[in-house]
Design a protein around this motif. Structure first.
Motif, PDB file in Angstrom:
ATOM      1  N   TYR A 324       5.694  12.824  35.941  1.00 40.39           N
ATOM      2  CA  TYR A 324       5.611  13.887  36.928  1.00 40.39           C
ATOM      3  C   TYR A 324       5.743  15.139  36.335  1.00 40.39           C
ATOM      4  CZ  TYR A 324       4.923  10.274  40.486  1.00 40.39           C
ATOM      5  OH  TYR A 324       4.652   9.175  41.191  1.00 40.39           O
ATOM      6  N   HIS A 326       6.723  18.778  37.658  1.00 34.91           N
ATOM      7  CA  HIS A 326       7.305  19.732  38.745  1.00 34.91           C
ATOM      8  C   HIS A 326       7.263  21.154  38.318  1.00 34.91           C
ATOM      9  CE1 HIS A 326       8.338  16.003  41.393  1.00 34.91           C
ATOM     10  NE2 HIS A 326       8.550  15.554  40.175  1.00 34.91           N
ATOM     11  N   THR A 328       5.522  22.031  41.505  1.00 38.20           N
ATOM     12  CA  THR A 328       4.720  21.107  42.388  1.00 38.20           C
ATOM     13  C   THR A 328       4.132  19.848  41.660  1.00 38.20           C
ATOM     14  OG1 THR A 328       3.586  23.182  43.181  1.00 38.20           O
ATOM     15  CG2 THR A 328       2.217  21.131  43.435  1.00 38.20           C
ATOM     16  N   ILE A 330       2.645  16.769  39.746  1.00 34.70           N
ATOM     17  CA  ILE A 330       1.266  16.408  39.248  1.00 34.70           C
ATOM     18  C   ILE A 330       1.582  15.299  38.508  1.00 34.70           C
ATOM     19  CG2 ILE A 330      -0.730  17.295  37.982  1.00 34.70           C
ATOM     20  CD1 ILE A 330       0.213  20.060  38.475  1.00 34.70           C
ATOM     21  N   LYS A 331       0.788  14.340  38.983  1.00 36.81           N
ATOM     22  CA  LYS A 331       1.015  13.074  38.169  1.00 36.81           C
ATOM     23  C   LYS A 331       0.012  12.814  37.036  1.00 36.81           C
ATOM     24  CE  LYS A 331      -0.494   9.114  40.253  1.00 36.81           C
ATOM     25  NZ  LYS A 331      -0.639   7.943  41.123  1.00 36.81           N
ATOM     26  N   PHE A 342      -1.944  17.492  31.685  1.00 41.37           N
ATOM     27  CA  PHE A 342      -1.906  18.079  33.176  1.00 41.37           C
ATOM     28  C   PHE A 342      -2.861  19.107  33.450  1.00 41.37           C
ATOM     29  CE2 PHE A 342       2.228  16.138  32.339  1.00 41.37           C
ATOM     30  CZ  PHE A 342       2.604  15.272  33.308  1.00 41.37           C
ATOM     31  N   ASP A 344      -4.493  22.364  35.586  1.00 40.55           N
ATOM     32  CA  ASP A 344      -4.456  23.455  36.694  1.00 40.55           C
ATOM     33  C   ASP A 344      -2.890  23.747  37.029  1.00 40.55           C
ATOM     34  OD1 ASP A 344      -7.181  24.076  36.948  1.00 40.55           O
ATOM     35  OD2 ASP A 344      -7.258  22.162  38.557  1.00 40.55           O
ATOM     36  N   VAL A 345      -2.177  23.850  35.945  1.00 41.61           N
ATOM     37  CA  VAL A 345      -0.600  24.063  35.868  1.00 41.61           C
ATOM     38  C   VAL A 345      -0.370  25.525  36.093  1.00 41.61           C
ATOM     39  CG1 VAL A 345       1.657  23.758  34.621  1.00 41.61           C
ATOM     40  CG2 VAL A 345      -0.652  21.867  34.639  1.00 41.61           C
TER      41      VAL A 345
END
Length: 448
Positions: A324, A326, A328, A330-331, A342, A344-345
């Motif tokens: 994940y 963090h 927010t 996101i997996k 990942f 749209d970070v």
């Protein structure tokens, strides 16, 4: 001597085969790279999208694509990547879109998206071509796919027929619909046809006609969301002032932007934050009264692409595991090399979390705001990082360890047999040579 020459010949052949295996190869033409849809008929001023796709017919992990277009007919609005997310070249604007991108640690043999490209039509008639060229490769070997471009035609809609002012309401005319509504006593004095005696008399003074249904009055015809800006085209059935209210909380839509006369709502260039979810609602007002509104909806700005190599404290890749990102959550799932990607970070500091049993291992990562603006088109290169999860030691794979140990033992046994054979041959050669010398000394040459 003949045996020695045979051994040398076989060694040279083996080395030559090994070297040839590392020479980049070019396969026969395989698959097709194409523009979808191949043809489109677009209204002047409308926004539309095309896809650059590849149906490779074999495994590919790298693509290079160049899409050419006419800036006299088309305005480039945005571009987004598909399956190939790690790019060494990613440029758009000035009449061309150029991409050289790869899949990180994987490949595909099925029909796949390379990129989506959005345009706005600048012409009301005629047509223009979308020319496509490109190539694909797998592990450095080119597959030489065929290419197929597209064609865009343009049109200008016919002007609407004039509406006679007979006092009757036509459901097909937004102006007469507005007149019927305003004559009921709920409209602005400046509304069209308000002063028409026939229209005013058509409705009784005590009418309690309700405002038109919201879903029938406002609709979002198109939208374009980038890293720090966004725009919407809103269609309204009646003349009204349109305002978009927005915020990062559904309960707090305190920020706002207004639409131009043609329903175009555009955020300032740096009004928004990359990789952030926003709530918004569009309000229609006339004469200070709200006559329509959309339900509260959401949009998310583009964020940055981040690929992270995740290792345990022994520097072994954490492969095939859920991790994940963090703040927010996101997996992502790591591939066989321990790489998690990942999308749209948001920019800034984050941390990678991996859970094993009832324990969580965490390490920080940083995403930089490297967005660039090229003529209104905002883009950003994928970013990479690596983290070592301190304290994490993955369970041993005893089956793999056994196979490794077995392989090592077999190799040692083969090496020992080779040395033993070499020793025996050496002993025989020495014995034969000593016998040869002894015969010379005795004057015996029959055994030479």
């Amino acid at each position: 001597m003949r045996k020695i020459l045979n051994i040398l010949f076989l060694t040279v052949v083996a080395l030559g085969t090994s070297v040839f295996a590392f020479v980049p190869k070019s396969h026969a033409a395989t698959g097709m790279m194409y523009v979808s849809p191949a043809s489109a008929n677009i209204q002047n001023g409308a926004t539309f999208g095309v896809a650059i796709r590849i149906n490779p017919g074999t495994n590919v992990d790298t693509v290079q694509a160049s899409l050419s277009y006419s800036t006299s007919y088309l305005q480039l609005d945005s571009m987004s990547l598909g399956a190939f997310t790690t790019c060494t070249q990613q440029t758009a604007g000035g009449g061309s879109v150029n991409l050289t991108c790869a899949m990180l640690g994987s490949s595909t043999s099925s029909d796949s998206l390379i990129a989506n490209v959005t345009f706005t039509a600048l012409a009301g008639s005629g047509s223009t071509d979308l020319s496509l060229s490109g190539n694909a490769a797998y592990s450095g070997a080119y597959t030489n796919p065929g290419t197929s471009g597209g064609q865009v035609s343009f049109y200008t809609p016919a002007a609407p027929a004039p509406v006679a002012s007979s006092g009757s309401s036509s459901s097909g005319s937004s102006k007469s619909s507005y007149s019927s509504y305003t004559s009921a006593g709920s409209a602005s004095p400046s509304a069209p046809n308000q002063s028409s005696p026939t229209a005013t008399a058509a409705a009784p003074a005590s009418s309690s006609t309700a405002p038109p249904a919201i879903k029938d009055k406002l609709s979002v015809a198109s939208s374009k969301v980038q890293f720090t800006t966004a725009s919407f085209i809103v269609k309204s059935a009646v003349p009204a002032q349109l305002t978009l209210k927005y915020g990062t909380l559904k309960s707090d839509l305190s920020s706002s932007v207004q639409a131009s006369m043609d329903g175009h709502i555009a955020f300032p260039a740096k009004a928004l934050t990359p990789g952030t979810k926003y709530y918004y609602q569009i309000i229609a007002q006339a004469g200070g009264a709200t006559i329509g509104e959309t339900p509260v909806s959401t949009f998310q700005t583009k964020g940055f692409s981040l690929s992270v190599v995740i290792l345990d404290s022994h520097y072994s890749p954490v492969a095939g595991k859920v991790v994940y990102l963090h703040s927010t959550p996101i997996k992502a799932i790591t591939n066989s090399k321990g790489i998690a990607t990942f999308s749209d970070v948001p920019a800034g500091y984050h941390h990678i979390d991996y859970r094993l049993g009832n324990k969580t291992y965490s390490e920080p990562v940083y995403v930089s705001n490297d967005m660039s603006d090229n003529g209104g088109l905002q883009t950003a290169q994928p970013q990479t990082d690596a983290v070592i999860l301190a304290g994490l030691v993955q369970p041993k794979n005893y089956a793999a360890a056994f196979m490794t140990m077995t392989t090592v033992l077999l190799l040692c046994l083969l090496a020992a047999l080779y040395l033993l054979r070499k020793t025996v041959l050496h002993t025989r050669l020495v014995a034969n040579f000593e016998k040869f010398l002894l015969n010379i000394r005795k004057g015996k040459f029959a055994n030479i």
